[in-house]
Write an enzyme that holds these catalytic residues in place. Sequence first.
Site, PDB file in Angstrom:
ATOM      1  N   SER A  11     -75.973  11.636 -19.100  1.00  0.00           N
ATOM      2  CA  SER A  11     -76.746  11.803 -17.867  1.00  0.00           C
ATOM      3  C   SER A  11     -77.729  10.635 -17.727  1.00  0.00           C
ATOM      4  CB  SER A  11     -77.513  13.134 -17.954  1.00  0.00           C
ATOM      5  OG  SER A  11     -78.480  13.239 -16.933  1.00  0.00           O
ATOM      6  N   GLY A  12     -78.215  10.432 -16.514  1.00  0.00           N
ATOM      7  CA  GLY A  12     -79.349   9.552 -16.257  1.00  0.00           C
ATOM      8  C   GLY A  12     -79.201   8.131 -16.767  1.00  0.00           C
ATOM      9  N   ILE A  13     -80.249   7.664 -17.431  1.00  0.00           N
ATOM     10  CA  ILE A  13     -80.308   6.271 -17.898  1.00  0.00           C
ATOM     11  C   ILE A  13     -79.180   5.992 -18.904  1.00  0.00           C
ATOM     12  CG2 ILE A  13     -81.729   4.649 -19.225  1.00  0.00           C
ATOM     13  CD1 ILE A  13     -84.220   6.200 -18.018  1.00  0.00           C
TER      14      ILE A  13
ATOM     15  N   SER B  29     -91.453   5.005 -23.452  1.00  0.00           N
ATOM     16  CA  SER B  29     -91.895   5.430 -22.126  1.00  0.00           C
ATOM     17  C   SER B  29     -93.237   4.781 -21.851  1.00  0.00           C
ATOM     18  CB  SER B  29     -92.062   6.947 -22.073  1.00  0.00           C
ATOM     19  OG  SER B  29     -92.717   7.304 -20.864  1.00  0.00           O
TER      20      SER B  29
ATOM     21  N   TYR C 222     -95.363  14.412 -25.867  1.00  0.00           N
ATOM     22  CA  TYR C 222     -94.301  13.473 -25.459  1.00  0.00           C
ATOM     23  C   TYR C 222     -94.768  12.031 -25.650  1.00  0.00           C
ATOM     24  CZ  TYR C 222     -91.206  10.966 -22.216  1.00  0.00           C
ATOM     25  OH  TYR C 222     -90.327  10.078 -21.652  1.00  0.00           O
TER      26      TYR C 222
ATOM     27  N   THR D 160     -77.188   7.298 -27.498  1.00  0.00           N
ATOM     28  CA  THR D 160     -77.472   8.730 -27.637  1.00  0.00           C
ATOM     29  C   THR D 160     -77.952   9.247 -26.277  1.00  0.00           C
ATOM     30  OG1 THR D 160     -79.812   8.543 -28.296  1.00  0.00           O
ATOM     31  CG2 THR D 160     -78.156   8.388 -30.053  1.00  0.00           C
TER      32      THR D 160
HETATM   33  N1  LIG Z   1     -86.642   9.641 -16.191  1.00  0.00           N
HETATM   34  C1  LIG Z   1     -87.850   9.181 -16.411  1.00  0.00           C
HETATM   35  O1  LIG Z   1     -88.732   9.170 -15.507  1.00  0.00           O
HETATM   36  C2  LIG Z   1     -88.217   8.623 -17.757  1.00  0.00           C
HETATM   37  C3  LIG Z   1     -89.454   7.953 -17.898  1.00  0.00           C
HETATM   38  C4  LIG Z   1     -89.788   7.441 -19.134  1.00  0.00           C
HETATM   39  C5  LIG Z   1     -88.928   7.576 -20.217  1.00  0.00           C
HETATM   40  N2  LIG Z   1     -87.745   8.244 -20.047  1.00  0.00           N
HETATM   41  C6  LIG Z   1     -86.878   8.387 -21.226  1.00  0.00           C
HETATM   42  O2  LIG Z   1     -85.569   7.982 -20.901  1.00  0.00           O
HETATM   43  C7  LIG Z   1     -84.624   8.653 -21.751  1.00  0.00           C
HETATM   44  C8  LIG Z   1     -83.489   9.201 -20.915  1.00  0.00           C
HETATM   45  O3  LIG Z   1     -84.014  10.115 -19.969  1.00  0.00           O
HETATM   46  P1  LIG Z   1     -83.311  10.431 -18.580  1.00  0.00           P
HETATM   47  O4  LIG Z   1     -84.378  10.421 -17.566  1.00  0.00           O
HETATM   48  O5  LIG Z   1     -82.108   9.584 -18.391  1.00  0.00           O
HETATM   49  O6  LIG Z   1     -82.921  11.961 -18.826  1.00  0.00           O
HETATM   50  P2  LIG Z   1     -81.662  12.866 -18.410  1.00  0.00           P
HETATM   51  O7  LIG Z   1     -81.032  12.381 -17.141  1.00  0.00           O
HETATM   52  O8  LIG Z   1     -82.168  14.239 -18.500  1.00  0.00           O
HETATM   53  O9  LIG Z   1     -80.626  12.581 -19.595  1.00  0.00           O
HETATM   54  C9  LIG Z   1     -80.955  12.895 -20.919  1.00  0.00           C
HETATM   55  C10 LIG Z   1     -79.708  12.713 -21.779  1.00  0.00           C
HETATM   56  O10 LIG Z   1     -80.079  12.958 -23.137  1.00  0.00           O
HETATM   57  C11 LIG Z   1     -79.316  14.061 -23.640  1.00  0.00           C
HETATM   58  N3  LIG Z   1     -80.142  14.796 -24.563  1.00  0.00           N
HETATM   59  C12 LIG Z   1     -81.304  15.436 -24.334  1.00  0.00           C
HETATM   60  N4  LIG Z   1     -81.764  15.985 -25.461  1.00  0.00           N
HETATM   61  C13 LIG Z   1     -80.870  15.676 -26.422  1.00  0.00           C
HETATM   62  C14 LIG Z   1     -80.771  15.958 -27.796  1.00  0.00           C
HETATM   63  N5  LIG Z   1     -81.688  16.693 -28.443  1.00  0.00           N
HETATM   64  N6  LIG Z   1     -79.702  15.484 -28.472  1.00  0.00           N
HETATM   65  C15 LIG Z   1     -78.753  14.749 -27.864  1.00  0.00           C
HETATM   66  N7  LIG Z   1     -78.782  14.457 -26.560  1.00  0.00           N
HETATM   67  C16 LIG Z   1     -79.832  14.912 -25.861  1.00  0.00           C
HETATM   68  C17 LIG Z   1     -78.891  14.852 -22.413  1.00  0.00           C
HETATM   69  O11 LIG Z   1     -77.705  15.592 -22.604  1.00  0.00           O
HETATM   70  P3  LIG Z   1     -77.739  17.158 -23.076  1.00  0.00           P
HETATM   71  O12 LIG Z   1     -78.935  17.782 -22.426  1.00  0.00           O
HETATM   72  O13 LIG Z   1     -76.441  17.707 -22.651  1.00  0.00           O
HETATM   73  O14 LIG Z   1     -77.899  17.081 -24.536  1.00  0.00           O
HETATM   74  C18 LIG Z   1     -78.627  13.700 -21.438  1.00  0.00           C
HETATM   75  O15 LIG Z   1     -77.384  13.080 -21.719  1.00  0.00           O
HETATM   76  C19 LIG Z   1     -85.441   9.708 -22.509  1.00  0.00           C
HETATM   77  O16 LIG Z   1     -85.719   9.240 -23.803  1.00  0.00           O
HETATM   78  C20 LIG Z   1     -86.734   9.825 -21.701  1.00  0.00           C
HETATM   79  O17 LIG Z   1     -87.819  10.212 -22.487  1.00  0.00           O
HETATM   80  C21 LIG Z   1     -87.374   8.769 -18.852  1.00  0.00           C
END
Ligand SMILES: NC(=O)c1ccc[n+]([C@@H]2O[C@H](COP(=O)([O-])OP(=O)(O)OC[C@H]3O[C@@H](n4cnc5c(N)ncnc54)[C@H](OP(=O)(O)O)[C@@H]3O)[C@@H](O)[C@H]2O)c1
Length: 249
Positions: A16-18, A137, A150, A12
């Site tokens: 983007s990103g991870i 996280s 969060y 899911t």
């Molecule tokens: N980056 C960090 O520093 C960090 C640290 C700790 C934990 N995390 C966790 O890692 C995970 C991925 O984060 P990321 O940093 O890779 O973020 P990201 O680059 O912003 O990517 C988020 C992805 O999730 C999708 N998304 C967001 N809200 C959604 C929803 N309601 N339904 C379906 N898709 C959704 C986005 O696509 P759309 O917006 O097009 O839907 C995108 O594909 C998250 O759970 C975040 O909490 C990240």
Amino acid sequence: MARLNGKYALITGGSSGIGLETARQFLAEGAHVAITGRDSDNLKAAGQQLGSEVLLLPSDAGDVPGQLRLAQQLSAHWPQLDVLFINAGDVTHRPLAEWDEATFEQLLATNLKGPFFLVQALLPLLANPASVILCGSVSARIGLPQSSVYAASKAGLLSLARTLSGELLHRGIRVNGLSPGPTETAALGKLGLPAAEQEQLRQDIRNLVPLGRMGTPSELAKAAVFLASDESSFVVGTELLVDGGVGNL
Ligand SMILES: NC(=O)c1ccc[n+]([C@@H]2O[C@H](COP(=O)([O-])OP(=O)(O)OC[C@H]3O[C@@H](n4cnc5c(N)ncnc54)[C@H](OP(=O)(O)O)[C@@H]3O)[C@@H](O)[C@H]2O)c1
């Protein structure tokens, strides 16, 4: 080496990103991959990068009836599901005084309620053995200002890794948490901060990490491959921190 050869994997938030980098690495390890996201243009762009064999499934992780529809769509395409990476997350951070009920509920729906009902909806499709990975996280373990809702949502999700593991053990389903520390993705740009404040935050975050830098999506995806593969067959109901030391040092 193809550590996920022939496995069916749903990610899911894979546009983007991870999630996107994990999709790349899962494919390189021989998996069939499906990704979700809300924005269909972002999904299409991800599909162009990943290749035409990837299933693109528009779905909002916070829409509970939508999780059942997602499971139905997936079962129309695939005979089973071996790996589920619940990665989509709402990263809203704000001071206590600025939270309102709607934003609170939206975040909890995306990060906790939707994921719970997605696992429920996918239960009939989940194989034996199967691996479910819940993206937590390190924020669930520390007291970072403005992260209250969060961090609470991620603490709840990480709790599900333990309770659902206990409940689903007899079905051969392992559930684990994967908790990133600060990672270089687009998420930082989604906090609604002006550019200068964003850069300051980036600097503050680097200072928070004992290793002195942010992690990369690739470092997180490698951990997801481990948890998805049979290499982690004795790992169940736990949390893998990939956080540069934030949670422990
Ligand atoms: N980056 C960090 O520093 C960090 C640290 C700790 C934990 N995390 C966790 O890692 C995970 C991925 O984060 P990321 O940093 O890779 O973020 P990201 O680059 O912003 O990517 C988020 C992805 O999730 C999708 N998304 C967001 N809200 C959604 C929803 N309601 N339904 C379906 N898709 C959704 C986005 O696509 P759309 O917006 O097009 O839907 C995108 O594909 C998250 O759970 C975040 O909490 C990240």
